[in-house]
Structures are given as C-alpha cells and as structure tokens.
Write a protein that holds these residues in place. Structure first.
Motif, mmCIF file in Angstrom:
data_model
loop_
_atom_site.group_PDB
_atom_site.id
_atom_site.type_symbol
_atom_site.label_atom_id
_atom_site.label_comp_id
_atom_site.label_asym_id
_atom_site.label_seq_id
_atom_site.Cartn_x
_atom_site.Cartn_y
_atom_site.Cartn_z
ATOM 1 N N VAL A 162 46.299 -0.070 -9.517
ATOM 2 C CA VAL A 162 45.383 0.034 -10.655
ATOM 3 C C VAL A 162 44.885 -1.346 -11.075
ATOM 4 C CG1 VAL A 162 45.180 0.734 -13.069
ATOM 5 C CG2 VAL A 162 46.459 2.162 -11.458
ATOM 6 N N VAL A 163 45.812 -2.299 -11.168
ATOM 7 C CA VAL A 163 45.436 -3.669 -11.549
ATOM 8 C C VAL A 163 44.536 -4.293 -10.483
ATOM 9 C CG1 VAL A 163 46.336 -6.007 -11.901
ATOM 10 C CG2 VAL A 163 47.454 -4.059 -12.996
ATOM 11 N N ILE A 164 44.855 -4.053 -9.222
ATOM 12 C CA ILE A 164 44.039 -4.597 -8.137
ATOM 13 C C ILE A 164 42.627 -4.031 -8.193
ATOM 14 C CG2 ILE A 164 43.763 -4.701 -5.626
ATOM 15 C CD1 ILE A 164 46.825 -4.588 -5.434
ATOM 16 N N SER A 165 42.524 -2.725 -8.414
ATOM 17 C CA SER A 165 41.210 -2.084 -8.489
ATOM 18 C C SER A 165 40.395 -2.627 -9.656
ATOM 19 C CB SER A 165 41.386 -0.568 -8.635
ATOM 20 O OG SER A 165 40.142 0.063 -8.803
ATOM 21 N N ALA A 166 41.048 -2.753 -10.822
ATOM 22 C CA ALA A 166 40.350 -3.283 -11.999
ATOM 23 C C ALA A 166 39.917 -4.722 -11.769
ATOM 24 C CB ALA A 166 41.247 -3.188 -13.225
ATOM 25 N N PHE A 167 40.792 -5.524 -11.174
ATOM 26 C CA PHE A 167 40.472 -6.920 -10.883
ATOM 27 C C PHE A 167 39.280 -7.027 -9.930
ATOM 28 C CE2 PHE A 167 40.998 -10.338 -7.748
ATOM 29 C CZ PHE A 167 40.854 -11.448 -8.566
ATOM 30 N N THR A 168 39.294 -6.216 -8.874
ATOM 31 C CA THR A 168 38.206 -6.250 -7.899
ATOM 32 C C THR A 168 36.887 -5.830 -8.534
ATOM 33 O OG1 THR A 168 39.776 -5.719 -6.127
ATOM 34 C CG2 THR A 168 37.447 -5.398 -5.653
ATOM 35 N N SER A 169 36.928 -4.770 -9.328
ATOM 36 C CA SER A 169 35.704 -4.253 -9.941
ATOM 37 C C SER A 169 35.111 -5.242 -10.940
ATOM 38 C CB SER A 169 35.991 -2.919 -10.637
ATOM 39 O OG SER A 169 36.376 -1.930 -9.711
ATOM 40 N N VAL A 170 35.963 -5.789 -11.819
ATOM 41 C CA VAL A 170 35.435 -6.712 -12.826
ATOM 42 C C VAL A 170 34.988 -8.024 -12.183
ATOM 43 C CG1 VAL A 170 37.584 -7.905 -13.488
ATOM 44 C CG2 VAL A 170 35.822 -7.482 -15.196
ATOM 45 N N SER A 171 35.634 -8.416 -11.094
ATOM 46 C CA SER A 171 35.186 -9.606 -10.363
ATOM 47 C C SER A 171 33.804 -9.370 -9.767
ATOM 48 C CB SER A 171 36.181 -9.952 -9.249
ATOM 49 O OG SER A 171 37.438 -10.303 -9.775
ATOM 50 N N ALA A 172 33.605 -8.182 -9.196
ATOM 51 C CA ALA A 172 32.305 -7.852 -8.612
ATOM 52 C C ALA A 172 31.212 -7.863 -9.675
ATOM 53 C CB ALA A 172 32.375 -6.488 -7.940
ATOM 54 N N ILE A 173 31.530 -7.318 -10.851
ATOM 55 C CA ILE A 173 30.539 -7.300 -11.935
ATOM 56 C C ILE A 173 30.216 -8.715 -12.389
ATOM 57 C CG2 ILE A 173 30.188 -6.622 -14.343
ATOM 58 C CD1 ILE A 173 31.815 -4.081 -13.701
ATOM 59 N N ASN A 174 31.244 -9.547 -12.537
ATOM 60 C CA ASN A 174 31.020 -10.944 -12.931
ATOM 61 C C ASN A 174 30.184 -11.689 -11.902
ATOM 62 O OD1 ASN A 174 32.486 -12.313 -15.423
ATOM 63 N ND2 ASN A 174 33.763 -10.610 -14.770
ATOM 64 N N ILE A 175 30.519 -11.499 -10.624
ATOM 65 C CA ILE A 175 29.791 -12.193 -9.562
ATOM 66 C C ILE A 175 28.341 -11.734 -9.525
ATOM 67 C CG2 ILE A 175 29.593 -12.453 -7.058
ATOM 68 C CD1 ILE A 175 32.682 -12.171 -6.955
ATOM 69 N N GLY A 176 28.152 -10.410 -9.528
ATOM 70 C CA GLY A 176 26.800 -9.870 -9.439
ATOM 71 C C GLY A 176 25.932 -10.268 -10.618
ATOM 72 N N PHE A 177 26.486 -10.140 -11.825
ATOM 73 C CA PHE A 177 25.698 -10.478 -13.005
ATOM 74 C C PHE A 177 25.394 -11.971 -13.054
ATOM 75 C CE2 PHE A 177 24.521 -10.553 -17.478
ATOM 76 C CZ PHE A 177 23.875 -9.324 -17.619
ATOM 77 N N GLY A 178 26.322 -12.773 -12.540
ATOM 78 C CA GLY A 178 26.090 -14.218 -12.512
ATOM 79 C C GLY A 178 24.999 -14.635 -11.553
ATOM 80 N N GLN A 179 24.641 -13.768 -10.590
ATOM 81 C CA GLN A 179 23.600 -14.092 -9.618
ATOM 82 C C GLN A 179 22.208 -13.639 -10.059
ATOM 83 O OE1 GLN A 179 23.953 -15.997 -6.774
ATOM 84 N NE2 GLN A 179 25.958 -16.334 -7.736
ATOM 85 N N ILE A 180 22.142 -12.869 -11.137
ATOM 86 C CA ILE A 180 20.832 -12.392 -11.593
ATOM 87 C C ILE A 180 19.934 -13.559 -11.989
ATOM 88 C CG2 ILE A 180 19.663 -11.061 -13.401
ATOM 89 C CD1 ILE A 180 21.928 -9.081 -13.321
ATOM 90 N N LYS A 181 20.530 -14.617 -12.552
ATOM 91 C CA LYS A 181 19.719 -15.774 -12.943
ATOM 92 C C LYS A 181 19.062 -16.422 -11.730
ATOM 93 C CE LYS A 181 23.687 -18.958 -13.000
ATOM 94 N NZ LYS A 181 24.512 -19.861 -13.831
#
Length: 651
Positions: A162-181
C-alpha cells in the motif's frame, strides 16, 4: 540430568553446530558463485544468447538515451548527467546481478528524490550543483553494500504494498505536474506540488504557444506509437514464432519503432529544430541548450565539499532504501515471470556496487528501471550481458552525439516524461482497499497527502511510520477472550511481547483482583510461542500481586521454550499446568485448603528441582512418563505454532 540442564546442553550444542555450518557455507564454492552470479551463466554462454543480448541491448540503449536526458531535468541537474548515470551500472551489474532482465540506470522516481536535495546554482532553482548528487550516489552505494553484507535486505519487507503504491502514484503526479511548466514554456521556482500548482496558475499568461503546440503534438505522437506497438505485439503473438518471416517483418519493425518511440520523437523534434534554426526562427521554441561533449572523467567524488550533511540530509537514508525497494520489486517480478530466482541481499550488494561505481563517473543514484526492464525482457534478453551493449550505446552517444542534443526541445522532453509517468498512477487501489480492508487506506493517505504538501521524502516517512504502527498494534493489543468458570480464564489469541504487558495486567486486575470477590486466574498460553524479559517481569509482578491477596495465577498449555524462560525468571508463586481442567481442579483443592498427599509430594519434587534452576514451579501431573510424552508433543507443537506466529506477524 534434569530436563532444564538437558535443554541448556542441547541449546549450546545447537548453537555450535549452527556456527560451524554457517562458516562452512560462507566459504563454500556455491556461496562464492552466488556472490558473483556471472560465474554461473558465463560458462554456458553461446552465440545464440549473444545475438539475443545484442538486440535487446540496442533496443534498451535507444530508450535510455532520451530518458536519461529527460530524467536529469527531474533531478535538477545538467542534462548530460542523465547519460553519465546510464552506462556504469550496466557494466557493474554484469558481474554481481542475478536478474537477466534488470537494466540499472536513471529512473523517474530516483531522479525526483535526488532533486529534493542539493545546492541550487541558478535563480530559479532548476539546476543543482552536481557535486552533491555525485556524493549522494557514493554514500548510497556504501549504505546499500553494508546493508547487503549484514543481510539487512529484509528491512524493506516492512514497507507494505500500500505504501509503495501510494509513493509511486504521488511521485508520478509530482513529476508529471512539475513538467507542465516545460510543456508551456514558462519558468518558476518551486519545491512541492502545492507550490507548483500555485505558480503554474500565477504564470499561466506567460505561456509560449509554440512550446505548447509542440508539447501536445509530442504526446499525441507517443500515444500513437504506443498504440502501434501494442497492436503489433498482438499480431506477432497470433502469428507465432513459426510464422513466415515476410509476414512478421513489418509487424516486428513497427514493434521496434513503438518500443523506441522516445528516441524516435527526440530525433524527429531535434531534426525539425535544426531545420528551423537554418531558417532563423529557432528563438520561438525553448531548447535544452548546449550539452557537455565527451566522456565523464574517472575520479572519486569530492568528499571535501561544504555542508554535505546539510544539503543531503535525510536523503542519505531515504534514497538508498527506496532505490533498493524499487530494484528488488522489479527483479522479483521478472524472476517469477521468467522462471528464475533472485536473492534480496545479493541484489542489494549489486545495486550498491553500481551506485558506488557511478560516483566515480559523475553519476547520480540509480536503480532498476521498470519500463526499460520490460523492454529488455520483451526483446528476448538472455543474460545480463545485454547491459554491456546498452552501456556501449550510451558511451558512443556521449562521445559523438552530444553536439546534436542542443536542438532537443524542452517541450518534447517534457512530453517523454509526462507520457511515461502517467501510467504509474495506481488509481484502482483505492476501490480495492475500500472493498477488502478499509484500514489500509490510512497509510495510503498518510503517504499521499503529506507528500503533496511537504514533499515526497516527508510523506514517505509519515506513511511508513503509520504503516509500522498498524503492524505493531496487534502486538500491543493482542486478541483475547475471558471466561468465568469459578475462576477467571484468560485465553490469549496470539503471542505476546512487551507492549502487551500492561494490557494483560489491566485485564487481570479488572476481571479479578480489583473486583468485590477476587478469584485466582488461569492464563491459557496455547498461542504464546515466545516471550521476552519485559513479559517475564510483568508476570512476576502479577503473581506477587495475587499472592498478597492469597490467590494464584495459573499458566496452562505452556510451550517448551516458553516454560524454559519462565523457569529461569526467578518468579515466586509460579504455577504451570498441562490443561485448563487440571488447573481448575487443583485451584479448587487449594482454595478449599485441601491438598492431597499426591499433590504435596509433587510440590516437594518441584521445589527440589527448582533449587537447581533457581525458580519455583508447582505442577500437578499424573506420572513422570506422561510428563515426558506431553513434553514431546509440545516440542512439536512449539515448532508449528512458532512458524504460524512468525507468518502472522510478517503479514
């Protein structure tokens, strides 16, 4: 010889045997082959395997070059450092790695974590001093090697799926949103998702439309190429290996192009930018700029850099753990899929050696890449030698192609990252947890939301802490059942450790000692496979409290090794019986003040034996022969229940 002395002798001999066998196994030929897995597969290496490895290595090489450039921007380093991190791991893993499918190099998650630490060197905070990223690789390697040598690979078992899944998902969101700029062609400094969100809307009016159009076009191109790859894979599966070459060739070509879609996109975009520059219009689109040419120097990291602990902080622990967790999850997944085994501690040593070697070629921390490992496996790789080809491709690119990298648009690299991480978000797990076990949503939320506000590293620590608390809760609050049959009978449903001592004392006080009519109590130890010093001390206090009131605490169904610990605990007023019925009968006789001659003789025998062991036991038994038979049965039960308890605790 008493049973206690016999048990002590057996324990000593067992310990000596284990030490002797352990030393023998450590220096055995098989053990050293396990430490250098190349010695197992290299003697059987054939030309057919070599061809498969070359094809797989070339395919992965075409993927890692654009990914390395893109991931370096996530790590907030000059782009060339992504390529510096993409070759040495392949060479080192060849000798120490156990997985034929794993490709070690830069990944999105590790790059994100590296970007959380370091020393900014530009006004926007988009580029950090590479010195600290290189030092992070060095310390990460040392940390992982030491963990592997001390066989601490099991530590990551305490990080739940569960922790691994949450970590992976929130990391993906952070990475993706950080590339929008970069997709919009705007610039601002930010450290967390919340700040990214705020600044994005603050600077949205500064959007460069040529960058946005190119970025969206790049995403559509990648989606089309991925569709073509999946379609070709389905067709190839239907045709089969025995199908005619002329039929398979076009579908195989489409599959290769789809697999290498990132490289195809980068080449096309850079080519367009080169043509645009020739026409004098290049200023309208943001490019990556000049990339340092040539191979990195081979030198040790700068251990004399200023404020290393200040800049690297908790990353010295978080990054090596997360890196290993990501690597072993991928390695075990492909091992199960392809029918071979990997050993956690050996993989930990291999990954640590890769990172340690990386620090001498100016690379930042790396780990196994899922996307590239999947490509490697699908391309038919046979041994870790495929990584040598991948590393060679990267070295050739560094030596000869870096001048062309300046034409790569930032929007296209942002598209590569966005399209890669979007598939990492595991949104289905929320509904699954809601149906199966709602309490597991707690650690998921504990990782997810703090990571968006405070940062990935703090969210991960909070989530793991909550997960461990949920794991420890049953130990502190073991299940129990209380019955009354003239006496209070406490039946424990699981083993006990020191956090549960206070609970057990409270139960006995509330159910018996503090009532208007206190009675002796019986504690059923059927499911207690082991106890610690604090439990023994708690039992000693409880027995003394009951003794002051003229009452007894009887323990029944006590397993052999638990009995051994209690015998050596110097507990006065300790009573142990073989069954609840026997305890009830004896307590009734004792409460009535009627002790039979048989009981008195048994009591005298127990006192005589206790003078040798330092503890007092009062046990009623039918005969010595029956005692021995029951003891044998309990030794067997001890092993079975102990194993069950261990499995239950790990779950």
């Amino acid at each position: 010889m008493s049973s206690t002395e016999h048990t002590e002798l057996m324990s000593t001999e067992s310990f000596k045997t284990k030490v002797k066998n352990g030393i023998k196994d450590y220096f055995s030929v098989d053990a050293w082959k396990d430490r250098f897995p190349i010695t197992r597969w290299l003697p059987q290496y054939k030309a057919s395997k070599g061809l498969s490895d070359v094809i797989a290595g070339l395919t992965v090489g075409l993927t890692v070059i654009p990914q390395g450039l893109a991931y370096a921007s996530i790590a907030k380093l000059p782009l060339v450092y992504g390529l510096y991190s993409a070759f040495m791991g392949s060479f080192v893993y060849l000798f120490l790695g156990m997985s034929k499918d794993i490709t070690v190099g830069p990944t999105a998650i590790m790059s994100l974590l590296v970007g959380q630490y370091g020393k900014p060197i530009d006004e926007y905070g988009e580029v950090h001093d590479p010195t600290y990223a290189i030092l992070l690789a060095f310390f990460c390697g040392i940390f992982q090697i030491l963990m592997g040598m001390t066989r601490l690979g099991f530590v990551t078992n305490y990080i739940s799926a569960v922790v691994i899944s949450a970590f992976t998902s929130v990391s993906a969101i952070n990475i993706g949103f950080g590339q929008i700029k970069n997709l919009l062609g705007i610039r601002f400094q930010s450290e967390t998702f919340v700040m990214d969100f705020y600044h994005l809307f603050k600077h949205i009016k500064e959007t460069k439309w040529p960058d946005l159009v190119l970025g969206i076009s790049s995403i559509l191109f990648l989606a089309l190429m991925r569709f073509g790859k999946n379609k070709s894979q389905v067709r190839l599966d239907k045709i089969g290996k025995a199908g005619p070459t002329r039929v398979k060739a076009p579908w195989k070509a489409l599959w290769i192009l789809g697999t290498a879609r990132n490289a195809v996109l980068v080449v096309i975009a850079a080519g367009i930018m080169f043509i645009v520059e020739m026409n004098g219009s290049i200023g309208q689109i943001t490019l990556t700029g000049n990339v340092t040419s040539g191979l990195p120097p081979f030198r040790p990291p700068n251990l004399g850099a200023e404020n290393i602990l200040k800049h690297l902080n908790i990353g010295l622990v978080i990054i090596p753990l997360i890196g290993f967790l990501e690597n072993i999850a991928i390695a075990k997944g492909f091992a199960r899929q392809n029918g071979y085994k990997v050993e956690s501690n050996q993989e930990l040593i291999a990954l640590g050696a890769c990172n340690l070697a990386n620090s001498f070629v100016s690379a930042y921390p790396t780990t196994g890449s899922f996307s590239r490992s999947a490509i490697n496996s699908q391309s038919g790789v046979r041994t870790p030698a495929g990584g040598v080809v991948t590393g060679a491709i990267v070295l050739l690119a560094l030596q000869f192609l870096t001048p062309a990298f300046r034409y790569i648009p930032k929007a296209s690299l942002a598209a590569v990252i966005l399209y890669s991480v979007i598939f990492m978000v595991d949104y289905e797990i929320v509904s699954q947890l809601w149906k199966l076990k709602k309490i597991d949503l707690l650690p998921l939320c504990a990782v997810f939301f703090p990571s968006l506000v405070l940062g990935i590293e703090y969210g991960t620590i909070i989530g793991i802490s909550v997960d461990i608390l949920l794991l420890l809760y049953p130990i502190a609050k073991p299940g129990y059942h209380v019955e009354k049959n003239g006496f209070v009978i406490l039946k424990l449903k699981r083993g006990i450790r020191f956090p549960a001592v206070d609970l057990i004392q409270t139960i006995l006080d509330e159910k018996s000692l503090m009532t208007k009519n206190p009675t002796s109590v019986i504690v059923d130890f059927t499911h207690v496979s082991s106890i610690d010093f604090s439990v023994v001390e708690g039992i000693k206090d409880t027995c003394n409290s009951f003794k002051k009131r003229g009452l007894k605490v009887a323990f029944v169904n006590v397993l052999a090794k638990v009995r051994f610990v209690l015998d050596h605990g110097n507990i006065d007023n300790l009573f142990m019986y073989d069954s609840i019925e026997e305890a009830i009968q004896d307590l009734k006789e004792g409460n009535d003040g009627q002790q039979t001659d048989g009981y008195s003789k048994l009591d005298d025998n127990r006192k005589e034996n206790s003078s040798k062991t330092g503890s007092l036991r009062k046990i009623k038994s039918a005969s010595l022969k029956k005692d021995k038979e029951i003891e044998k049965e309990k030794l067997v039960a001890d092993d079975i229940i102990d194993s069950s308890y261990t499995m239950d605790s790990s779950v």
